[in-house]
Design an enzyme around this catalytic site. Structure first.
Site, mmCIF file in Angstrom:
data_model
loop_
_atom_site.group_PDB
_atom_site.id
_atom_site.type_symbol
_atom_site.label_atom_id
_atom_site.label_comp_id
_atom_site.label_asym_id
_atom_site.label_seq_id
_atom_site.Cartn_x
_atom_site.Cartn_y
_atom_site.Cartn_z
ATOM 1 N N HIS A 75 30.969 56.506 46.756
ATOM 2 C CA HIS A 75 32.070 55.989 46.288
ATOM 3 C C HIS A 75 32.998 57.019 45.681
ATOM 4 O O HIS A 75 32.631 57.869 45.099
ATOM 5 C CB HIS A 75 31.460 55.113 45.091
ATOM 6 C CG HIS A 75 32.870 54.359 44.751
ATOM 7 N ND1 HIS A 75 33.798 54.741 43.669
ATOM 8 C CD2 HIS A 75 32.978 52.964 44.860
ATOM 9 C CE1 HIS A 75 34.546 53.689 43.412
ATOM 10 N NE2 HIS A 75 34.269 52.673 43.898
ATOM 11 N N CYS A 92 36.945 52.834 48.706
ATOM 12 C CA CYS A 92 37.336 51.730 47.578
ATOM 13 C C CYS A 92 38.943 51.901 47.334
ATOM 14 O O CYS A 92 39.448 52.940 47.055
ATOM 15 C CB CYS A 92 36.735 52.368 46.050
ATOM 16 S SG CYS A 92 37.213 51.278 44.883
ATOM 17 N N HIS A 103 35.238 48.596 49.467
ATOM 18 C CA HIS A 103 35.598 47.947 48.063
ATOM 19 C C HIS A 103 37.339 47.735 48.503
ATOM 20 O O HIS A 103 38.232 48.491 48.363
ATOM 21 C CB HIS A 103 35.723 48.895 47.188
ATOM 22 C CG HIS A 103 34.072 48.986 46.547
ATOM 23 N ND1 HIS A 103 33.872 49.761 45.501
ATOM 24 C CD2 HIS A 103 33.034 48.433 47.173
ATOM 25 C CE1 HIS A 103 32.654 49.629 45.350
ATOM 26 N NE2 HIS A 103 32.071 48.864 46.368
ATOM 27 N N ASP A 148 36.953 44.154 44.602
ATOM 28 C CA ASP A 148 36.130 44.944 43.544
ATOM 29 C C ASP A 148 36.720 44.297 42.285
ATOM 30 O O ASP A 148 36.926 43.104 42.171
ATOM 31 C CB ASP A 148 36.916 46.469 43.838
ATOM 32 C CG ASP A 148 35.855 47.602 43.369
ATOM 33 O OD1 ASP A 148 34.989 47.048 42.423
ATOM 34 O OD2 ASP A 148 36.038 48.657 43.720
ATOM 35 N N HIS A 149 37.149 45.138 41.308
ATOM 36 C CA HIS A 149 37.248 44.469 40.051
ATOM 37 C C HIS A 149 38.346 43.323 40.082
ATOM 38 O O HIS A 149 39.127 43.185 40.818
ATOM 39 C CB HIS A 149 37.897 45.568 38.943
ATOM 40 C CG HIS A 149 36.957 46.720 39.032
ATOM 41 N ND1 HIS A 149 37.530 47.981 38.561
ATOM 42 C CD2 HIS A 149 35.782 46.925 39.238
ATOM 43 C CE1 HIS A 149 36.502 48.910 38.704
ATOM 44 N NE2 HIS A 149 35.429 48.192 39.028
ATOM 45 N N TYR A 155 34.522 42.078 36.152
ATOM 46 C CA TYR A 155 33.499 41.584 36.906
ATOM 47 C C TYR A 155 33.153 40.186 36.547
ATOM 48 O O TYR A 155 32.185 39.581 36.409
ATOM 49 C CB TYR A 155 32.131 42.371 36.967
ATOM 50 C CG TYR A 155 32.062 43.780 37.816
ATOM 51 C CD1 TYR A 155 31.949 43.627 39.088
ATOM 52 C CD2 TYR A 155 32.474 44.712 36.923
ATOM 53 C CE1 TYR A 155 32.442 44.711 39.887
ATOM 54 C CE2 TYR A 155 32.709 46.072 38.004
ATOM 55 C CZ TYR A 155 32.488 46.092 39.139
ATOM 56 O OH TYR A 155 32.574 47.157 40.139
HETATM 57 C C1 DNO Z 1 34.731 50.952 40.901
HETATM 58 C C2 DNO Z 1 33.362 50.421 40.950
HETATM 59 C C3 DNO Z 1 32.499 51.454 40.678
HETATM 60 C C4 DNO Z 1 31.012 51.747 41.580
HETATM 61 C C5 DNO Z 1 30.567 52.954 41.313
HETATM 62 C C6 DNO Z 1 29.779 53.517 42.544
HETATM 63 O O1 DNO Z 1 35.537 51.011 41.696
HETATM 64 O O2 DNO Z 1 33.187 50.113 42.523
HETATM 65 O O3 DNO Z 1 31.779 51.122 39.297
HETATM 66 O O4 DNO Z 1 30.440 50.781 41.736
HETATM 67 O O5 DNO Z 1 31.147 54.330 41.138
HETATM 68 O O6 DNO Z 1 28.690 54.360 42.368
HETATM 69 MN MN MN Z 2 35.394 50.470 43.966
#
Ligand code: DNO
Ligand code: MN
Length: 362
Positions: free
Chosen positions: A207, A245, A274, A319-320, A333
């Site tokens: 990531h 991501c 992501h 993602d978020h 989340y």
């Molecule tokens: C942020 C999330 C992160 C991710 C970790 C992976 O964009 O996706 O918290 O889960 O960094 O190790």
């Molecule tokens: Mn991410």
């Protein structure tokens, strides 16, 4: 493309699997085990329990996010070999339960960093937000006090109270680790684990750093096309891959996300996407927005089209998300905004697919 949703596990997530199952398209689950200290082996029984819980709810578990990397591996300390051995055993254990992708990161000390976990947006929703000025004000030598003062009463990943005590020591140790050394340490780790990943057929997916630039004076090595390329070259195997991501890399407008998807996708190195949007207000200042293109700075259509064009067979998740409709819970989340994200991303995908197949559009 297989759509997924991140779930933090029984007792760690206020969102039930029964609710996730009702999201249109019934996404697969992305999860992890949280009660094993970083660096220790994930026991088979715990993995079995997680797998059973997810499957009993009628859902699939093929992606783990994350198996975290012990700080001694990132620092390159002699004790790293033991932790690397453990990591390899965890991969072997996960493979027994049909896990296909393991996401991890190589960020020193902290996972993603924000200056505000609940910034109120004009529509009354709250979002994670990053302001460079606030982060720069944090004095690394007073990190414990500063982090506590800035955390708004919430905990960020890596900012857990018991860990705060060790932060000062960690910061001291990182004074000897520059970006070159950190990359070398990642190479050492990958050269050990990728052969195991190949053997058990688990794709490793790093990531990016979030945000994709140095914070608190710590080194950062997963932040651009060039740095990703260096990492891919550390071990030339499709099992050494990427979690692309969009929100993390996209915080730097120099990173052209659709171009990155096409470039690393063509090499078969993206295993997990992501897909989220952010609104960049000025350089290094952004809020996380809804997934919709017009709410943020990313072109989500172009991102999904790039995945479509590379014939992406891996996993994608929103993602978020923001906190909307009065939902309270883990910042970034919640259920609602991420579920809306899934509906939207699936909608884009269906539209692209039908335009191409029915009307031969490019
Ligand atoms: C942020 C999330 C992160 C991710 C970790 C992976 O964009 O996706 O918290 O889960 O960094 O190790
Ligand atoms: Mn991410």
């Amino acid at each position: 493309m297989k759509m997924t949703f991140r779930w933090f596990g029984e007792g760690y997530d206020s969102i039930s699997l029964e609710k996730i199952r009702q999201i249109p398209g019934k996404p697969g689950i992305v999860s992890a085990i949280y009660d094993v200290p970083v660096g220790e082996v994930w026991p088979v029984e715990k993995i079995r329990k997680l797998k059973d819980t997810v499957e009993n709810a009628g859902l699939e578990l093929e992606v783990i996010e994350s198996v975290n990397v012990h700080e001694d591996i990132k620092l390159g300390l002699p004790s790293r070999d033991r932790y690397i051995e453990n990591y390899m055993q965890t991969l072997r254990n996960l493979a027994k339960f049909g896990i296909k992708v393991v996401c991890y990161n190589f960020m020193p000390v902290f996972d993603w960093t924000r200056s505000d976990l609940a910034k109120v947006l004009p529509d009354g929703s709250t979002a994670l937000s990053y302001e460079e000025e606030k982060v720069q004000k944090v004095d690394p030598d007073r990190i414990v006090e500063e982090v506590e003062a800035n955390s708004n009463g919430f905990e960020l990943p890596g900012w857990e109270p018991e860990r705060l005590k060790t932060l000062k020591v960690l910061f001291e140790q990182y004074k000897n680790v520059d970006e070159e050394k950190l990359l070398e340490n990642l190479g050492y780790f990958l050269r050990a684990i990728i052969p195991v990943a190949e053997e058990v057929d688990i794709k490793m997916a790093i990531h990016p750093d979030d945000p994709p630039w140095s914070i608190f004076g710590l080194p950062r090595i997963v932040k651009s096309k060039e740095t990703l390329e260096k990492i891919m070259n550390l071990v030339d195997s499709p099992y050494n891959g990427i979690t692309l991501c969009s929100g993390s890399l996209g915080a730097n407008p120099d990173n052209d996300i659709p171009a990155l998807i096409r470039y690393f996708g063509a090499k078969g190195r993206i295993h997990f996407g992501h897909v989220r949007n952010i609104k960049i207000h000025s350089p290094r200042n952004f809020d996380e927005s809804s997934h919709l293109s017009s709410d943020g700075s990313m072109d989500m259509f172009e991102i999904m089209k790039a995945y479509y064009d590379i014939d992406f067979k891996g996993y994608i998740r929103p993602d978020h998300g923001r906190m909307i409709w009065g939902e309270i819970g883990r910042p970034g989340y919640g259920l609602y905004d991420r579920a809306l994200g899934i509906a939207y991303l699936n909608g884009l995908w269906e539209a692209i697919d039908k335009m191409k197949k029915r009307y031969s559009f490019d």
